[in-house]
Motif scaffolding. Sequence first.
Motif: not given
Length: 334
Positions: A6-17, A26-32, A190-192
């Motif tokens: 999901x978009x949420x999982x992806x954003x968290x996964x990429x967090x360490x970028x 991450x939270x901002x992208x989630x809000x959008x 969910x966005x996948x």
Amino acid sequence: MQGVLTLGQFIIEKQNDFPYAKGELSRLLRDIGIASKIVNREVNKAGLMDILGDAGTINIQGECQKKLDVFANEQFISALKSGGECCIVASEENDEFVYIDGEVSKNAKYIVAIDPLDGSSNIDVNVAVGTIFSIYRRKSVDGKATLADVLQNGTEQVAAGYVIYGSSTMLVYTTGKGVNGFTLDPSIGEFCLSHPKMKIPEDGTIYSINEGNYVHFPEGVKKYLKYCQVEDTDTLRPYTSRYIGSMVADIHRNMIKGGIFIYPTTSSAPNGKLRLVYECNPMAFIIEQAGGRATDGYSRILEKDVTSLHQRSAIFIGSENMVLKVESLMSEYS
Ligand code: AHG
Ligand code: MN
Ligand code: MN
Ligand code: MN
């Protein structure tokens, strides 16, 4: 079937970028993403609700606002307000930028520029529409964020994305490390991840322009259209003309198939029609990250000086070799 991401999982996964980011982006992208799902719900049943047609108001662009323009604008602004991660929202539908006051938001470090509903002329006729967003880090270090925090060059964008409400609903975005596309699965809401590492073909055979304005096009654009229409099987010409009237839909098609989208200067739009801050810059960031090119016919969109919120620009965007070809004709003839 490979597991759903999901978009949420992806954003968290990429967090360490982003080692410095502590999850705010991450939270901002989630809000959008959340606001996009709400807008999608309304777009999908537009014909059943009293949200078709005109709102009876005119925006600063001089456009007659559609009810869905206003609804989408309200949804994104309220999602961004409650998320608390951005201090200013600059929207096509608001004359001035919206300062998000509030204990948390006023110290938030992000600015969001948004076209809440792109392609409004298509709403009442059931043709694809979209949303375009752009995210900047505020430059001012204390006190209230100001207009200067919004009027940043496109190269300063931290993230940009679009949502296309079409045969399916997709969210496509970049944070400067490539472009990824997510398709909304309504059964789970969910966005996948469906289009990882999107790349636009460097060549294409589709050109997208409103030829109704032909008479007033710059000479270089006229020459390019004739080039597209000449019979030459070696170069797969004549090309195909496709124009949906939603920038998001036209550019998304070209992202997948290759192609060029052009909105040049015209007599009614001597500086171009599309807005630099919330249409051209975000789409240029995305297309460049996907290996394409975006200029105003002469210079890179992302490097254009941003002097006002609703400033317009000509835009030539898409497959690199197609944009280079029309640029060569622009410099030769215009
Ligand atoms: P918006 O609906 O956000 O005002 O944007 C409409 C834009 C863009 O989506 C599209 O490419 C262009 O206007 C179409 O303009 P014309 O109708 O002049 O071709
Ligand atoms: Mn509009
Ligand atoms: Mn638009
Ligand atoms: Mn719009």
